[in-house]
Scaffold this motif. Structure first.
Motif, PDB file in Angstrom:
ATOM      1  N   LEU A 167       0.850  -1.209   0.101  1.00 40.21           N
ATOM      2  CA  LEU A 167       0.099   0.182  -0.082  1.00 40.21           C
ATOM      3  C   LEU A 167       1.021   1.279   0.099  1.00 40.21           C
ATOM      4  O   LEU A 167       0.556   2.203  -0.675  1.00 40.21           O
ATOM      5  CB  LEU A 167      -1.142   0.017   1.228  1.00 40.21           C
ATOM      6  CG  LEU A 167      -2.004  -1.007   1.199  1.00 40.21           C
ATOM      7  CD1 LEU A 167      -2.659  -1.251   2.632  1.00 40.21           C
ATOM      8  CD2 LEU A 167      -3.202  -0.741   0.185  1.00 40.21           C
ATOM      9  N   GLN A 168       1.908   1.450   0.670  1.00 43.21           N
ATOM     10  CA  GLN A 168       2.845   2.267   0.811  1.00 43.21           C
ATOM     11  C   GLN A 168       3.536   2.611  -0.644  1.00 43.21           C
ATOM     12  O   GLN A 168       3.828   3.755  -0.907  1.00 43.21           O
ATOM     13  CB  GLN A 168       3.850   2.353   1.772  1.00 43.21           C
ATOM     14  CG  GLN A 168       3.304   2.370   3.247  1.00 43.21           C
ATOM     15  CD  GLN A 168       4.093   1.998   4.523  1.00 43.21           C
ATOM     16  OE1 GLN A 168       5.222   1.240   3.973  1.00 43.21           O
ATOM     17  NE2 GLN A 168       4.048   2.406   5.699  1.00 43.21           N
ATOM     18  N   GLN A 179       0.914   4.304  -2.649  1.00 43.87           N
ATOM     19  CA  GLN A 179       0.767   5.839  -2.250  1.00 43.87           C
ATOM     20  C   GLN A 179       1.779   6.730  -2.745  1.00 43.87           C
ATOM     21  O   GLN A 179       1.634   7.782  -3.211  1.00 43.87           O
ATOM     22  CB  GLN A 179       0.945   5.780  -0.513  1.00 43.87           C
ATOM     23  CG  GLN A 179       0.761   7.029  -0.062  1.00 43.87           C
ATOM     24  CD  GLN A 179       0.986   7.163   1.616  1.00 43.87           C
ATOM     25  OE1 GLN A 179       1.693   6.086   1.965  1.00 43.87           O
ATOM     26  NE2 GLN A 179       0.260   7.847   2.120  1.00 43.87           N
ATOM     27  N   LYS A 189       2.299  11.146  -4.710  1.00 51.90           N
ATOM     28  CA  LYS A 189       2.976  12.016  -3.824  1.00 51.90           C
ATOM     29  C   LYS A 189       2.667  13.552  -4.333  1.00 51.90           C
ATOM     30  O   LYS A 189       2.835  14.602  -3.633  1.00 51.90           O
ATOM     31  CB  LYS A 189       4.170  11.662  -3.625  1.00 51.90           C
ATOM     32  CG  LYS A 189       5.074  11.451  -4.838  1.00 51.90           C
ATOM     33  CD  LYS A 189       6.523  11.073  -4.321  1.00 51.90           C
ATOM     34  CE  LYS A 189       7.487  10.778  -5.634  1.00 51.90           C
ATOM     35  NZ  LYS A 189       8.866  10.240  -5.014  1.00 51.90           N
ATOM     36  N   ARG A 219      -3.251  13.498   1.605  1.00 52.07           N
ATOM     37  CA  ARG A 219      -2.213  12.537   1.864  1.00 52.07           C
ATOM     38  C   ARG A 219      -1.987  12.087   3.150  1.00 52.07           C
ATOM     39  O   ARG A 219      -1.831  10.825   3.371  1.00 52.07           O
ATOM     40  CB  ARG A 219      -0.400  13.282   1.712  1.00 52.07           C
ATOM     41  CG  ARG A 219      -0.002  13.536   0.273  1.00 52.07           C
ATOM     42  CD  ARG A 219       1.218  13.916   0.057  1.00 52.07           C
ATOM     43  NE  ARG A 219       1.657  15.091   0.771  1.00 52.07           N
ATOM     44  CZ  ARG A 219       1.817  16.370   0.200  1.00 52.07           C
ATOM     45  NH1 ARG A 219       1.338  16.407  -0.844  1.00 52.07           N
ATOM     46  NH2 ARG A 219       1.766  17.391   0.984  1.00 52.07           N
ATOM     47  N   LEU A 254      -4.852   9.241   3.720  1.00 55.65           N
ATOM     48  CA  LEU A 254      -4.433   7.923   3.126  1.00 55.65           C
ATOM     49  C   LEU A 254      -3.380   7.256   4.035  1.00 55.65           C
ATOM     50  O   LEU A 254      -3.262   6.232   4.134  1.00 55.65           O
ATOM     51  CB  LEU A 254      -3.753   7.930   1.623  1.00 55.65           C
ATOM     52  CG  LEU A 254      -3.230   6.857   0.960  1.00 55.65           C
ATOM     53  CD1 LEU A 254      -4.461   5.795   0.882  1.00 55.65           C
ATOM     54  CD2 LEU A 254      -2.821   6.931  -0.526  1.00 55.65           C
ATOM     55  N   THR A 255      -2.452   8.257   4.516  1.00 51.29           N
ATOM     56  CA  THR A 255      -1.350   7.527   5.261  1.00 51.29           C
ATOM     57  C   THR A 255      -1.917   7.312   6.518  1.00 51.29           C
ATOM     58  O   THR A 255      -1.759   6.132   7.167  1.00 51.29           O
ATOM     59  CB  THR A 255      -0.200   8.716   5.602  1.00 51.29           C
ATOM     60  OG1 THR A 255       0.411   9.295   4.669  1.00 51.29           O
ATOM     61  CG2 THR A 255       0.657   8.358   6.891  1.00 51.29           C
ATOM     62  N   ILE A 306      -3.806   3.669   5.961  1.00 56.73           N
ATOM     63  CA  ILE A 306      -2.803   2.543   6.087  1.00 56.73           C
ATOM     64  C   ILE A 306      -2.348   2.121   7.152  1.00 56.73           C
ATOM     65  O   ILE A 306      -2.164   1.166   7.510  1.00 56.73           O
ATOM     66  CB  ILE A 306      -1.685   2.845   4.892  1.00 56.73           C
ATOM     67  CG1 ILE A 306      -2.052   3.028   3.424  1.00 56.73           C
ATOM     68  CG2 ILE A 306      -0.532   2.081   4.811  1.00 56.73           C
ATOM     69  CD1 ILE A 306      -0.812   3.447   2.584  1.00 56.73           C
ATOM     70  N   PRO A 329      -8.058   1.288   2.953  1.00 51.40           N
ATOM     71  CA  PRO A 329      -6.984   1.960   2.157  1.00 51.40           C
ATOM     72  C   PRO A 329      -7.127   1.584   0.683  1.00 51.40           C
ATOM     73  O   PRO A 329      -6.920   2.288  -0.156  1.00 51.40           O
ATOM     74  CB  PRO A 329      -5.749   1.700   2.867  1.00 51.40           C
ATOM     75  CG  PRO A 329      -6.025   0.301   3.640  1.00 51.40           C
ATOM     76  CD  PRO A 329      -7.399   0.222   3.967  1.00 51.40           C
ATOM     77  N   ILE A 384      -7.390   4.474  -2.371  1.00 55.01           N
ATOM     78  CA  ILE A 384      -6.443   4.525  -3.449  1.00 55.01           C
ATOM     79  C   ILE A 384      -7.435   4.395  -4.726  1.00 55.01           C
ATOM     80  O   ILE A 384      -6.737   5.234  -5.760  1.00 55.01           O
ATOM     81  CB  ILE A 384      -5.541   3.211  -3.307  1.00 55.01           C
ATOM     82  CG1 ILE A 384      -4.392   3.606  -2.121  1.00 55.01           C
ATOM     83  CG2 ILE A 384      -4.677   3.030  -4.566  1.00 55.01           C
ATOM     84  CD1 ILE A 384      -3.770   2.395  -1.729  1.00 55.01           C
ATOM     85  N   TYR A 409      -8.757   7.743  -5.327  1.00 56.44           N
ATOM     86  CA  TYR A 409      -7.695   8.691  -6.061  1.00 56.44           C
ATOM     87  C   TYR A 409      -7.369   8.339  -7.417  1.00 56.44           C
ATOM     88  O   TYR A 409      -6.965   9.219  -8.362  1.00 56.44           O
ATOM     89  CB  TYR A 409      -6.297   8.589  -5.078  1.00 56.44           C
ATOM     90  CG  TYR A 409      -6.900   9.236  -3.665  1.00 56.44           C
ATOM     91  CD1 TYR A 409      -7.732  10.424  -3.669  1.00 56.44           C
ATOM     92  CD2 TYR A 409      -5.865   8.922  -2.726  1.00 56.44           C
ATOM     93  CE1 TYR A 409      -7.894  11.034  -2.300  1.00 56.44           C
ATOM     94  CE2 TYR A 409      -6.228   9.537  -1.317  1.00 56.44           C
ATOM     95  CZ  TYR A 409      -7.274  10.600  -1.207  1.00 56.44           C
ATOM     96  OH  TYR A 409      -7.497  11.163  -0.077  1.00 56.44           O
TER      97      TYR A 409
END
Length: 314
Positions: free
Chosen positions: A243-244, A247, A251, A259, A262-263, A266, A279, A283, A286
């Motif tokens: 997921l990161q 992400q 950015k 941001r 979403l952070t 997660i 999450p 995503i 987005y």
């Protein structure tokens, strides 16, 4: 999904009354949910070799380190018949996307089948069903699972991910494989592999980077590595890592508020406070707002139909 999965299944798991007592072991998940996306090929190896319904029970019995399948008193040995039928049937299963076996069956159990001592004193749960053993031996890439284990949500999701992936591979092979198609297939599955096994993610990338390798040899090595990777059950840690990575593609598009949102989602998933679906849904939202063709092709976002509801509980 236009084309249905082809899945082998123990007939009793389909609800057919083929057990020794005219009973069955119907899997509601397989029949009522997965059935919307699958064309099942049921088989009862015990009936296939001529045993009637109803019939005396059979079991695996060990004597002098040799396991046979017979009635509890040792009569009616059907070991070789089951083995021969298994070998014959297994040779026709190369186009199946998966197989669901009946747990603990002396013919269909994948593992932990009871093996009784010939003198009748005690047993050990160490056996493999004779039919199942032949199917798995002849088709080592075939995703296989037992009906009982499909009650575990993580095992269920893992198995369903593997059968949908393997069906796509079979379809790709059927339409004619090229190096370009192989690279495109891997590209679409990269983050799915990462979520299961990072080491395999790296190894498959190195494999496909090789030059002047025979395509058939490359394809065989690739699918073996892919299916082995997917046997590793994805964890919160591995999902979080994936997921990161996803992400990171946003950015430059997301403002500070988005941001952080979403952070935080997660992180909440990593801590076990929310399911994976949360999450992932963000995503996907987005992706609609900020389209990215590469991410939109990632199987990880939709490895199986949402109607199966496999990512709701963890």
């Amino acid at each position: 999904m236009e084309k249905k999965l082809k899945i082998g299944i123990s007939a009793c798991v389909m609800g057919e009354p083929v057990r020794y007592d005219r009973g069955h072991k119907k899997s509601n998940f397989c029949v009522e949910q997965l059935g919307d996306f699958a064309q099942f090929k049921p088989v009862c190896p015990e009936m296939a070799i001529g045993l009637p319904v109803p019939r005396p029970t059979i079991r695996q019995i060990i004597k002098d380190n040799i396991i046979t399948v017979s009635r509890p008193d040792g009569s009616g040995d059907v070991t070789e018949q089951l083995k021969a039928f298994g070998q014959q049937a297994a040779s026709q299963y190369d186009q199946l996307a998966g197989f669901v076996f009946c747990a603990k069956s002396p013919s269909c159990g994948m593992e932990r089948v009871k093996v009784y001592h010939h003198h009748g004193k005690g047993s050990e749960s160490t056996g493999v069903g004779v039919f199942a053993e032949q199917v798995m031996k002849a088709n080592p890439l075939l995703p296989c699972e037992e009906n009982g284990r499909l009650n575990d949500p993580i095992i269920k999701e893992n198995f369903i991910t593997r059968i949908f992936t393997y069906q796509k591979w079979l379809d790709l092979k059927a339409e004619g494989l090229t190096k370009h198609k192989l690279i495109a297939f891997h590209s679409a599955h990269k983050y799915l592999v990462m979520s299961h096994h990072v080491e395999s993610y790296r190894a498959l990338g190195r494999l496909l980077a090789q030059a002047d390798v025979d395509l058939d040899e490359l394809a065989d090595s690739y699918i073996a590595g892919l299916m082995d990777a997917l046997k590793h059950k994805a964890s919160r840690r591995s999902h979080t890592n994936t997921l990161q990575h996803l992400q990171g593609y946003f950015k430059r598009q997301l403002d500070e508020v988005k941001r952080k949102e979403l952070t935080d989602e997660i992180a909440a998933y990593r801590q076990g406070l929310s399911p994976l679906l949360v999450p992932l849904t963000l995503i996907k939202h987005y992706l609609i707002e900020f389209p990215n063709a590469y991410l939109q092709d990632q199987v990880y976002l939709n490895p199986h139909p949402k109607e199966l509801r496999l990512r709701y509980g963890y």
